[in-house]
Design a protein around this motif. Structure first.
Motif, PDB file in Angstrom:
ATOM      1  N   ASP A   6       0.868  -1.177   0.000  1.00 54.42           N
ATOM      2  CA  ASP A   6       0.000   0.000   0.000  1.00 54.42           C
ATOM      3  C   ASP A   6       0.899   1.219   0.000  1.00 54.42           C
ATOM      4  OD1 ASP A   6      -0.177   0.965   3.181  1.00 54.42           O
ATOM      5  OD2 ASP A   6       0.015  -1.209   2.952  1.00 54.42           O
ATOM      6  N   VAL A  28      -2.610  -1.196  -2.929  1.00 55.63           N
ATOM      7  CA  VAL A  28      -3.690  -0.377  -2.384  1.00 55.63           C
ATOM      8  C   VAL A  28      -3.157   1.053  -2.355  1.00 55.63           C
ATOM      9  CG1 VAL A  28      -5.331  -0.035  -0.522  1.00 55.63           C
ATOM     10  CG2 VAL A  28      -4.430  -2.329  -0.959  1.00 55.63           C
ATOM     11  N   TYR A  59      -7.469   3.362  -0.398  1.00 53.57           N
ATOM     12  CA  TYR A  59      -7.798   3.555   1.010  1.00 53.57           C
ATOM     13  C   TYR A  59      -7.920   5.031   1.330  1.00 53.57           C
ATOM     14  CZ  TYR A  59      -2.941   4.825   2.362  1.00 53.57           C
ATOM     15  OH  TYR A  59      -1.721   5.447   2.509  1.00 53.57           O
ATOM     16  N   GLN A 182      -1.404  -6.599   6.996  1.00 52.34           N
ATOM     17  CA  GLN A 182      -0.235  -5.740   6.823  1.00 52.34           C
ATOM     18  C   GLN A 182       0.764  -6.115   7.911  1.00 52.34           C
ATOM     19  OE1 GLN A 182       0.322  -1.313   7.962  1.00 52.34           O
ATOM     20  NE2 GLN A 182      -0.571  -1.266   5.910  1.00 52.34           N
TER      21      GLN A 182
END
Length: 274
Positions: A6, A28, A59, A182
């Protein structure tokens, strides 16, 4: 299990060809900054992912302390996605320390306010949070049946993308579906200068599945909520909004026209499952 990253403009410009070659399976992307403006690298990251065939979602790190602020944040994300013609899931990032000062019910309501806007606009919704936020029940996690993406860092060391993630015994175990974990903020990936968050994904959002439909219903009333309940489904507004989005009904607000359309789809066996 798939490995991904991410990213935001904290990673500056990314060489997505190198990222792809390194073996990244998904990404992401941060959508909107605290200011309400798009992440400075969002457009470039979307282009980079698309050019390399890297599936991605987005996100939004929430700072909202009131329902109005939560709705505005969500509307900003929706506007950005629509501007880019995207249909990906929105992960609501619930981790800012300022949120801990809120009443549990208040924070739960703020997340629901955001979810209503996101889902009502036709996008899937998920929650990202840390293991401590989840386990301490800073918000009512049981109020949500959406997917969860949870952060837990068993080690303070650096990880190369090729390294194995931590052992499964460290994996978060929420009651809801765990889409991703994560496991470090100190990842190293070719094409990215400096550290980056690394994640493992257990449910690949990029795999297209044939749609499933609710069984044709013989309910002859005029209430979609009661019709769903008559076949053992959740008839709540939040669940109806999810069903509406899955069936191409955008900006669901529970209007008579929208509910009648869903009811007709259910009666004829054409209402897609979520």
């Amino acid at each position: 299990m798939w490995k991904g990253i991410d990213v935001s403009d904290n990673q500056d410009s990314i060489d997505w060809a190198a990222v792809k070659a390194a073996g990244v399976d998904f990404a992401v992307l941060r959508s909107v900054r605290h200011s309400g403006k798009p992440d400075k690298q969002f457009a470039a990251n979307v282009t980079g992912c698309n050019s390399q065939g890297i599936p991605f979602e987005v996100y939004k790190y929430t700072y909202a302390l009131t329902p109005t602020q939560a709705a505005v944040e969500a509307q900003q994300v929706v506007a950005l996605l629509r501007a880019h013609g995207l249909t990906c899931r929105v992960w609501w990032d619930v981790e800012d320390n300022s949120l801990r000062a809120l009443n549990k019910g208040v924070l739960t309501g703020l997340i629901q306010s955001a979810a209503n806007v996101i889902i009502g606009a036709g996008y899937d919704f998920g929650i990202y949070t840390g293991k401590s936020f989840y386990e301490e029940r800073v918000f009512d996690t049981a109020a949500f049946d959406c997917p969860f993406w949870i952060a837990r860092y068993p080690s303070s060391g650096y990880y190369a993308l090729a390294d194995n993630p931590p052992a499964d015994k460290y994996k978060p175990a929420p009651s809801q579906p765990l889409v991703a974990w994560q496991y470090t903020s100190k990842g190293r990936v070719d094409g990215i200068t400096g550290p980056v968050d690394l994640n493992v994904c257990y449910i690949p959002f990029w795999e297209t599945q044939a749609p499933e439909y609710y069984l044709q219903d013989i309910w002859h009333g005029t209430s979609i909520s009661k019709a769903l309940e008559s076949i053992g489904e959740d008839g709540s507004y939040q669940h109806r909004a999810q069903i509406a989005a899955a069936n191409g009904i955008t900006d669901y607000a529970g209007t008579a026209v929208q509910n009648t359309h869903m009811l007709n789809l259910l009666r004829t066996g054409q209402l897609r499952k979520v």
